[in-house]
Design an enzyme around this catalytic site. Structure first.
Site, PDB file in Angstrom:
ATOM      1  N   HIS A  99      87.180 -11.860 100.125  1.00 41.97           N
ATOM      2  CA  HIS A  99      87.437 -11.939 101.558  1.00 41.97           C
ATOM      3  C   HIS A  99      88.445 -13.049 101.828  1.00 41.97           C
ATOM      4  CE1 HIS A  99      86.862 -11.562 105.837  1.00 41.97           C
ATOM      5  NE2 HIS A  99      86.654 -12.862 105.922  1.00 41.97           N
ATOM      6  N   SER A 100      89.494 -12.741 102.599  1.00 42.01           N
ATOM      7  CA  SER A 100      90.496 -13.718 103.022  1.00 42.01           C
ATOM      8  C   SER A 100      91.139 -14.385 101.798  1.00 42.01           C
ATOM      9  CB  SER A 100      89.847 -14.731 103.973  1.00 42.01           C
ATOM     10  OG  SER A 100      90.805 -15.390 104.755  1.00 42.01           O
ATOM     11  N   MET A 101      91.007 -15.704 101.615  1.00 47.69           N
ATOM     12  CA  MET A 101      91.587 -16.325 100.427  1.00 47.69           C
ATOM     13  C   MET A 101      91.007 -15.723  99.156  1.00 47.69           C
ATOM     14  SD  MET A 101      91.495 -20.209  98.933  1.00 47.69           S
ATOM     15  CE  MET A 101      90.300 -19.812  97.654  1.00 47.69           C
ATOM     16  N   SER A 124      89.215  -7.747 101.674  1.00 49.15           N
ATOM     17  CA  SER A 124      88.677  -7.843 103.034  1.00 49.15           C
ATOM     18  C   SER A 124      89.373  -8.957 103.802  1.00 49.15           C
ATOM     19  CB  SER A 124      87.167  -8.119 102.945  1.00 49.15           C
ATOM     20  OG  SER A 124      86.627  -8.438 104.206  1.00 49.15           O
TER      21      SER A 124
END
Length: 253
Positions: A99-101, A124
């Site tokens: 997710h993200s990073m 994500s």
């Protein structure tokens, strides 16, 4: 950065947390957290996943039981160390989720070339690597402003931000993670060598629709995309909708 004084460990209890180890699982879901988070971000997922899937949470340096280890400050060092640990300690078949990073690290890892590729990557809340970030950078802000922006992004619990002693310990890691995320880019990004699934929040300001849709040009092995109600952390805020879609993706692997 790595160097002579580096005290990072690559032991299996460092990089990966398995709440319910299952050597004979049909599939492993290896979950890489967002900036500033650890394996605890996925601690409650085990009961929500399909019964034949083993949950494997990722712990990066600078948090949880790796609190005394320095965080990574550059993508090649982080990617190389994580890819080596993944090859050594996670059995196939597996799916990489980030997710993200965390999704950025998933991408860097699979295009770098791990010894055993995942069945699929699930990305994500993450823009494609050639897309510029949607929000202004915060990693270089003075302490008070930096903490205000962390609170606005909702990725760091407010009780953590309000604790000066705790923030003194965690802030170097938070800044390092966010700097990696905010400076991540590829002018000519390599394609993903495995099938891709993307998730995005309908109201996500960090990874808006166009930025996530750009992954389609980097997915020659196929891509499936899902939109979930909510913002950047819709996977937690709208968990029932998210897990229905995630279970469907895992059943197809």
């Amino acid at each position: 950065m790595t160097g002579a004084a580096d005290v990072r460990s690559t032991g299996p209890g460092r990089w990966f947390h398995r709440p319910a180890p299952w050597p004979d699982a049909r599939l492993r879901l290896v979950c890489v957290p967002h900036a500033g988070a650890g394996a605890a971000a996925y601690g409650a997922w085990g009961d929500r996943l399909p019964a034949d899937v083993e949950l494997v949470g990722v712990r990066l340096p600078g948090r949880e039981n790796r609190l005394r280890e320095p965080p990574f400050h550059d993508w090649p060092s982080l990617t190389g160390a994580f890819a080596d640990a993944l090859d050594e300690q996670v059995r196939s078949p597996y799916v990489l989720f980030g997710h993200s990073m965390g999704a950025m690290l998933v991408y860097e890892t699979v295009v770098r070339g791990t010894g055993r590729r995942p069945e699929r990557v699930i990305l994500s809340g993450c823009r494609a690597p050639a897309v510029r970030r949607a929000l202004p950078a915060i990693h270089g802000l003075p302490d008070e402003r930096f903490r205000e922006e962390l609170g606005r992004l909702a990725g760091t619990p407010r009780e953590v931000l309000a604790d000066p002693r705790l923030m003194a310990v965690l802030e170097p890691m938070l800044r390092a993670d966010i700097r990696l995320a905010e400076t991540w880019s590829h002018r000519d990004p390599p394609p993903v060598p495995v099938p891709v699934t993307t998730f995005r929040g309908a109201d996500d300001e960090v990874a808006p629709a166009e930025a996530v849709a750009a992954w389609r040009t980097l997915a020659p092995r196929g891509i499936r995309s899902h939109r979930v109600p909510g913002g950047h952390f819709c996977l937690h805020d709208r968990a029932p909708e998210f897990f229905r879609l995630l279970a469907r993706e895992l059943s197809l692997c």
